[in-house]
Motif scaffolding. Structure first.
Motif, PDB file in Angstrom:
ATOM      1  N   ALA A  61      -4.666  19.171  -1.206  1.00 35.46           N
ATOM      2  CA  ALA A  61      -3.997  18.100  -2.376  1.00 35.46           C
ATOM      3  C   ALA A  61      -3.007  17.479  -1.698  1.00 35.46           C
ATOM      4  CB  ALA A  61      -3.370  19.149  -3.427  1.00 35.46           C
ATOM      5  N   ARG A  62      -2.376  17.654  -0.553  1.00 37.19           N
ATOM      6  CA  ARG A  62      -1.378  17.022   0.082  1.00 37.19           C
ATOM      7  C   ARG A  62      -2.071  15.695   0.872  1.00 37.19           C
ATOM      8  NH1 ARG A  62       1.032  15.972   4.917  1.00 37.19           N
ATOM      9  NH2 ARG A  62       3.357  15.904   5.044  1.00 37.19           N
ATOM     10  N   ALA A  63      -3.399  15.779   1.515  1.00 35.55           N
ATOM     11  CA  ALA A  63      -4.001  14.932   2.028  1.00 35.55           C
ATOM     12  C   ALA A  63      -4.346  13.557   0.668  1.00 35.55           C
ATOM     13  CB  ALA A  63      -5.331  15.354   2.446  1.00 35.55           C
ATOM     14  N   ARG A  64      -4.758  14.294  -0.247  1.00 32.15           N
ATOM     15  CA  ARG A  64      -4.990  13.473  -1.360  1.00 32.15           C
ATOM     16  C   ARG A  64      -3.897  12.570  -2.152  1.00 32.15           C
ATOM     17  NH1 ARG A  64      -9.329  15.754  -5.750  1.00 32.15           N
ATOM     18  NH2 ARG A  64      -9.260  13.912  -7.295  1.00 32.15           N
ATOM     19  N   MET A  65      -2.979  13.097  -1.856  1.00 33.56           N
ATOM     20  CA  MET A  65      -1.476  12.322  -2.245  1.00 33.56           C
ATOM     21  C   MET A  65      -1.101  11.387  -1.154  1.00 33.56           C
ATOM     22  SD  MET A  65       0.798  15.078  -4.574  1.00 33.56           S
ATOM     23  CE  MET A  65       0.420  16.549  -3.537  1.00 33.56           C
ATOM     24  N   LEU A  66      -1.646  11.456  -0.089  1.00 32.37           N
ATOM     25  CA  LEU A  66      -1.192  10.659   1.002  1.00 32.37           C
ATOM     26  C   LEU A  66      -2.643  10.127   1.785  1.00 32.37           C
ATOM     27  CD1 LEU A  66       1.330  13.213   2.723  1.00 32.37           C
ATOM     28  CD2 LEU A  66       1.985  11.199   1.643  1.00 32.37           C
ATOM     29  N   PRO A  67      -3.170   9.081   1.061  1.00 38.57           N
ATOM     30  CA  PRO A  67      -4.553   8.849   1.407  1.00 38.57           C
ATOM     31  C   PRO A  67      -4.430   7.885   2.633  1.00 38.57           C
ATOM     32  CG  PRO A  67      -3.867   7.469  -0.402  1.00 38.57           C
ATOM     33  CD  PRO A  67      -2.987   8.846  -0.289  1.00 38.57           C
ATOM     34  N   SER A  68      -5.457   7.471   3.200  1.00 40.92           N
ATOM     35  CA  SER A  68      -5.467   6.560   4.415  1.00 40.92           C
ATOM     36  C   SER A  68      -5.458   5.174   3.971  1.00 40.92           C
ATOM     37  CB  SER A  68      -6.675   6.623   5.248  1.00 40.92           C
ATOM     38  OG  SER A  68      -6.674   5.897   6.229  1.00 40.92           O
ATOM     39  N   ALA A  69      -4.248   4.393   4.467  1.00 39.99           N
ATOM     40  CA  ALA A  69      -4.290   3.151   4.350  1.00 39.99           C
ATOM     41  C   ALA A  69      -5.293   2.274   4.983  1.00 39.99           C
ATOM     42  CB  ALA A  69      -2.763   2.387   4.802  1.00 39.99           C
ATOM     43  N   GLN A  73      -4.732   5.159  -5.067  1.00 40.54           N
ATOM     44  CA  GLN A  73      -5.440   5.041  -4.124  1.00 40.54           C
ATOM     45  C   GLN A  73      -5.648   3.384  -3.510  1.00 40.54           C
ATOM     46  OE1 GLN A  73      -6.858   7.850  -2.518  1.00 40.54           O
ATOM     47  NE2 GLN A  73      -5.838   8.859  -4.019  1.00 40.54           N
ATOM     48  N   ALA A  74      -4.890   2.979  -2.297  1.00 41.76           N
ATOM     49  CA  ALA A  74      -4.904   1.880  -1.855  1.00 41.76           C
ATOM     50  C   ALA A  74      -5.064   1.760  -0.389  1.00 41.76           C
ATOM     51  CB  ALA A  74      -3.784   1.330  -2.373  1.00 41.76           C
ATOM     52  N   THR A  75      -5.666   0.535   0.035  1.00 44.98           N
ATOM     53  CA  THR A  75      -5.976   0.749   1.527  1.00 44.98           C
ATOM     54  C   THR A  75      -5.529  -0.887   1.978  1.00 44.98           C
ATOM     55  OG1 THR A  75      -8.300  -0.366   1.135  1.00 44.98           O
ATOM     56  CG2 THR A  75      -7.976   2.064   1.582  1.00 44.98           C
ATOM     57  N   VAL A  76      -5.480  -1.167   3.003  1.00 48.51           N
ATOM     58  CA  VAL A  76      -5.360  -2.525   3.472  1.00 48.51           C
ATOM     59  C   VAL A  76      -6.512  -3.078   4.236  1.00 48.51           C
ATOM     60  CG1 VAL A  76      -3.926  -3.900   5.364  1.00 48.51           C
ATOM     61  CG2 VAL A  76      -2.526  -2.064   4.123  1.00 48.51           C
ATOM     62  N   ALA A  77      -6.852  -4.169   4.089  1.00 50.28           N
ATOM     63  CA  ALA A  77      -8.075  -4.889   4.850  1.00 50.28           C
ATOM     64  C   ALA A  77      -7.984  -6.186   5.184  1.00 50.28           C
ATOM     65  CB  ALA A  77      -8.995  -4.714   3.938  1.00 50.28           C
ATOM     66  N   VAL A 101       0.718  -1.406   0.062  1.00 49.29           N
ATOM     67  CA  VAL A 101      -0.046  -0.045  -0.112  1.00 49.29           C
ATOM     68  C   VAL A 101       0.754   1.407  -0.127  1.00 49.29           C
ATOM     69  CG1 VAL A 101      -1.633   1.291   1.328  1.00 49.29           C
ATOM     70  CG2 VAL A 101      -2.100  -1.217   1.007  1.00 49.29           C
ATOM     71  N   GLU A 102       1.913   1.315   0.781  1.00 48.68           N
ATOM     72  CA  GLU A 102       2.879   2.392   0.877  1.00 48.68           C
ATOM     73  C   GLU A 102       3.547   2.392  -0.686  1.00 48.68           C
ATOM     74  OE1 GLU A 102       6.329   1.942   3.157  1.00 48.68           O
ATOM     75  OE2 GLU A 102       7.095   3.981   2.654  1.00 48.68           O
ATOM     76  N   ALA A 103       3.828   1.385  -1.277  1.00 50.41           N
ATOM     77  CA  ALA A 103       4.193   1.516  -2.859  1.00 50.41           C
ATOM     78  C   ALA A 103       3.186   2.211  -3.553  1.00 50.41           C
ATOM     79  CB  ALA A 103       4.703   0.134  -3.238  1.00 50.41           C
ATOM     80  N   MET A 104       2.066   1.617  -3.452  1.00 48.03           N
ATOM     81  CA  MET A 104       0.891   2.179  -4.394  1.00 48.03           C
ATOM     82  C   MET A 104       0.651   3.751  -4.211  1.00 48.03           C
ATOM     83  SD  MET A 104       0.056  -0.443  -6.223  1.00 48.03           S
ATOM     84  CE  MET A 104       1.463  -0.918  -6.159  1.00 48.03           C
ATOM     85  N   HIS A 105       0.718   4.224  -2.737  1.00 51.00           N
ATOM     86  CA  HIS A 105       0.659   5.289  -2.566  1.00 51.00           C
ATOM     87  C   HIS A 105       1.756   6.203  -3.346  1.00 51.00           C
ATOM     88  CE1 HIS A 105      -2.120   4.751   1.140  1.00 51.00           C
ATOM     89  NE2 HIS A 105      -2.769   4.595  -0.047  1.00 51.00           N
ATOM     90  N   GLU A 106       2.974   5.759  -3.125  1.00 57.28           N
ATOM     91  CA  GLU A 106       4.144   6.589  -3.966  1.00 57.28           C
ATOM     92  C   GLU A 106       3.849   6.517  -5.330  1.00 57.28           C
ATOM     93  OE1 GLU A 106       8.013   4.889  -3.244  1.00 57.28           O
ATOM     94  OE2 GLU A 106       8.931   6.417  -4.392  1.00 57.28           O
ATOM     95  N   PHE A 107       3.181   5.492  -5.911  1.00 56.36           N
ATOM     96  CA  PHE A 107       2.941   5.601  -7.462  1.00 56.36           C
ATOM     97  C   PHE A 107       1.613   6.474  -7.656  1.00 56.36           C
ATOM     98  CE2 PHE A 107       5.120   1.372  -7.654  1.00 56.36           C
ATOM     99  CZ  PHE A 107       5.847   1.673  -8.767  1.00 56.36           C
TER     100      PHE A 107
END
Lengths: 105, 176
Positions: free
Chosen positions: B41-49, A97-101, A88-94
């Protein structure tokens, strides 16, 4: 993250027991990496990320991208929680929008 | 309009007048967005996992956010440095990129587009891109990213992704 959960606040025995529980939770329960649709990312880009990062063959990368596009989300990986968090961290770097479930299906 | 072609083992980008400067300026500005914790925009680039678990979300952010911001800022800086201008009247110019550099560009272009989408109020697939200067820049960045990815895929020997059944990257109604 295992250590952050209870270190320093419990006795050795309690810690062992907690670690057992945490170990079971973290390594036996399958966790998922879910990628969600968003209005910004291009189909070709998402497909490339799936292919290059996860190593999916082009057909599978395409299928998963289309799932995200048409269903709004797709499970792209499953396994231990910490591994899913790395994904998920990698997806966010790309920029995806990704989540852990937890896999409670 | 920007053109991209394969060149040796990497690719070559041809910018028309003004394009390199606009891209360089935007990439430079992205650093300030990362520095402003109140910027949506920063929040959108760092979405919640973990959107349904505040505690796990906070824990995840504690371990990842700083590094993630550093890497995103570095990718944006990579574009700004490579382009080397923020002059909106920049001359037409060409630039060679390695595959690794170009993949870094593709990531940073996503962040730029997410930031512009935030400014433009594009929150869902149903939102249209406004017919404004910023909207035009957003579309152009999409075209640039699409062409970049298509050329990178060609270098991998992969058929152009998704292009047969989806779309025109410039069609605002089907951005993904």
């Amino acid at each position: 993250m295992l250590l952050a959960a209870g270190a320093g606040t419990v006795t050795g025995t309690e810690l062992d027991e907690q670690l057992d529980v945490l170990t079971v939770a973290d390594f036996s329960t399958p966790w998922l990496t879910i990628v969600w649709n968003d209005p910004v990312n291009l189909m070709a880009y998402v497909e490339r990320v799936f292919r290059r990062y996860f190593g999916f063959p082009p057909d599978e990368a395409h299928r998963l991208m289309m799932l995200v596009h048409t269903e709004g989300r797709a499970v792209v990986a499953s396994g231990p929680r910490e591994e899913m968090e790395r994904h998920v961290e990698a997806m966010h770097e790309f920029g995806l929008q990704a989540t852990v479930a937890r896999d409670d299906a | 309009m920007t053109r991209i072609e394969r060149h040796d083992t990497g690719l070559r980008i041809h910018f028309a007048e003004g394009e390199a400067g606009i891209l360089g300026s935007l990439a430079r500005q992205l650093g300030a967005v990362f520095d402003d914790e109140a910027d949506p925009a920063r929040a959108r680039m760092l979405p919640s996992a973990y959107p349904d678990d505040a505690e796990a979300d906070a824990e995840f952010r504690r371990w990842t956010s700083d590094d993630l911001v550093d890497r995103k800022a570095a990718a944006a800086r990579g574009i700004a440095d490579a382009v080397g201008t923020d002059d909106p009247a920049s001359a037409p110019t060409s630039l060679d990129l390695s595959v690794a550099d170009a993949d870094g560009w593709a990531r940073a272009l996503t962040d730029l587009r997410v930031t512009l989408a935030s400014r433009l109020g594009i929150e869902s697939d149903d939102d249209r891109v406004p017919n404004t200067m910023t909207g035009a820049v957003y579309e152009w960045l999409g075209h640039l990213q699409w062409t970049l990815v298509e050329t990178l895929d060609e270098l991998d020997g992969v058929e152009p992704a998704a292009s047969s059944d989806s779309a025109d990257p410039e069609a605002p109604e089907d951005p993904r």
